[in-house]
Design a protein around this motif. Structure first.
Motif: not given
Length: 487
Positions: A438, A440-442, A444-446, A448-450, A452
């Motif tokens: 969980k 690592k997924s968070e 990873n999402s951060r 991806e946001e950075k 972008n």
């Protein structure tokens, strides 16, 4: 579809729509069981082509539909066609059942019992295979179909099967031929000779023709294929207790849900395999613990019975000793009386000697009887003493056995505690791994946001760079225009 001739004032449908309607109405429940990889697949029958004509015409569309419907009805009502479809379905179900049973048994790594669901489904499938195409026998109660008759022939073909047949006939709880046939299948699987018996039975088609129709599964190639597949079951160890099992009234229904593919169920199977094995070991240890407790209770009851018997024998021994003492006192008294009589005979007159001699003979006879009684009592005493010694030895052995069982019980409880600790540790690791996933997924999402955001910033910088380049070009052109004027 009550009327096949359309009214003249209605438009005639195309062959495509007619064909689609026929497929939806007639072939809705006509499916074939087939193998799709490792799972069950229900496919529509494709023996009759329902593809539409490339160029439909309105004149012959209803005539084509009528011919098509009649052809489908003839094929589906053909007994040979239906029997062949049933044989194929049963063979595919047997493949799935045997394969799943072998894989699950190897994964568990333990002896299977009658409560194991894949094993129950295997026997249901085998029962349907043996019942396929059976001839009905007329009895006083009506027609009867039972696969026990063909199974009884096996002992004539393979002598080793005579033991199974005799055991089935001796079971007290079986009252119907169906129950005896089910018990025979279970004993043959325990003996690991089911494949050998089925091959020997299938090779004698002249004997099977008495029980089966010519197009039955046991008379065709599918029966030989299933007999070959049964060889793989020799790697399985099975144990059945049929004394308390009601085999007569069981309902043999195939559970297709065990073989339908579920994508969600296969994701966590690898992660739960170790926990499942530990739970199986825990259940096994608990069952063994219950058996050991029952054994200890039985041994304790035997020890109590032996103690009571020992007390009773001790009392009987005391009574025998008292009786021996009494007999010895009586013998001494008889000796004194006999010596007194002899002494009086010497001193008394001669006319009393006859009566005294008779009394002496009676006293001697009484003495002889008492002596024999004493010998019998002493012999009985020796027997009681030897029995007491044997009981004391048996009690010592039982006490030793109880001590060993208690030590084994203590070690098993320790193993059970270790297994429980291991289970908690694995559960904690599983929970921590889920938490890590969980996190690592968070992360990873951060990221991806950075990413972008950085991509948007890069696009802005590129746009500003393009604007600066345009401004520079504009300045250069303006500078080039001003330089000639100064000259």
């Amino acid at each position: 579809m009550s009327a096949l001739t359309p009214p003249t004032d209605m438009p005639t449908p195309t062959t495509d729509k007619i064909t689609q309607a026929a497929m939806e109405t007639i072939y809705l429940c006509k499916f074939r069981v087939s193998m799709d990889g490792e799972w069950l697949c229900l496919r529509e029958l494709d023996d009759i082509s329902l593809t539409p004509d490339p160029e439909p015409t309105h004149e012959d569309s209803w005539e084509d539909l009528t011919d098509l419907v009649e052809q489908m009805r003839d094929d589906t009502e053909d007994p040979n066609y239906l029997m062949a479809n049933e044989r194929m379905n049963l063979m595919n179900m047997a493949k799935l059942s045997i394969k799943g049973l072998i894989e699950s048994a190897l994964n568990l790594g333990r002896t299977l019992d009658s409560d194991y669901a894949p094993l129950q489904q295997f026997f249901v499938v085998m029962e349907h295979c043996l019942k396929h195409g059976l001839k009905a026998k007329k009895t006083f109660l009506g027609q009867n179909k039972s696969f026990w008759g063909p199974l009884e022939l096996v002992e004539k073909l393979v002598p080793e099967a005579a033991e199974i047949t005799a055991s089935v006939k001796d079971l007290p709880g079986l009252k119907t031929p169906v129950g005896r046939g089910r018990a025979w299948l279970r004993l043959a699987l325990m003996q690991k000779k089911l494949s050998e018996y089925m091959k020997a039975l299938i090779n004698k088609k002249e004997l099977l023709s008495e029980f089966y129709e010519p197009n039955a599964l046991m008379m065709e190639e599918e029966g030989a294929i299933i007999a070959g597949l049964l060889v793989g079951l020799n790697v399985i160890d099975a144990n059945f207790c049929m004394k308390g099992e009601d085999l007569d009234s069981q309902v043999g229904v195939i559970d297709f849900s065990m073989y339908l593919k579920d994508g969600n169920s296969s994701k966590g199977s690898e992660g739960d395999g170790q926990i499942t094995a530990i739970l199986d070991q825990k259940n096994y240890v608990e069952e063994l613990n219950r058996h050991l407790n029952a054994t200890v209770n039985n041994l304790q009851a035997k020890v109590d019975a032996l103690e009571k018997s020992n007390t009773k024998l001790t009392e009987e021994l005391a009574v025998a000793n008292n009786r021996i003492i009494t007999l010895q006192e009586e013998m001494e008294r008889v000796k004194e009386e006999s010596s007194y009589i002899l002494e009086s005979n010497r001193k008394g007159p001669k006319q009393d000697r006859a009566s005294e001699g008779q009394a002496l003979s009676e006293a001697r006879k009484h003495l002889k009887e008492e002596t024999q009684l004493r010998l019998d009592v002493e012999k009985e005493l020796e027997i009681q003493i030897s029995m007491r010694q044997e009981m004391e030895l048996a009690m010592k052995m039982l006490e030793k056995d109880v001590c060993e069982k208690q030590d084994a019980l203590v070690s098993l409880r320790q193993q059970l505690d270790d297994l429980r600790a291991l289970k908690h540790e694995l559960a904690f690791k599983l929970q921590s791994s889920d938490l890590g996933v969980k996190q690592k997924s968070e992360l990873n999402s951060r990221l991806e946001e950075k990413t972008n955001q950085m991509a948007a910033t890069i696009k802005q910088l590129e746009q500003s760079e393009k604007d600066l380049v345009k401004q520079a070009k504009t300045l250069n052109s303006a500078a080039n225009k001003l330089i000639p004027k100064h000259h």
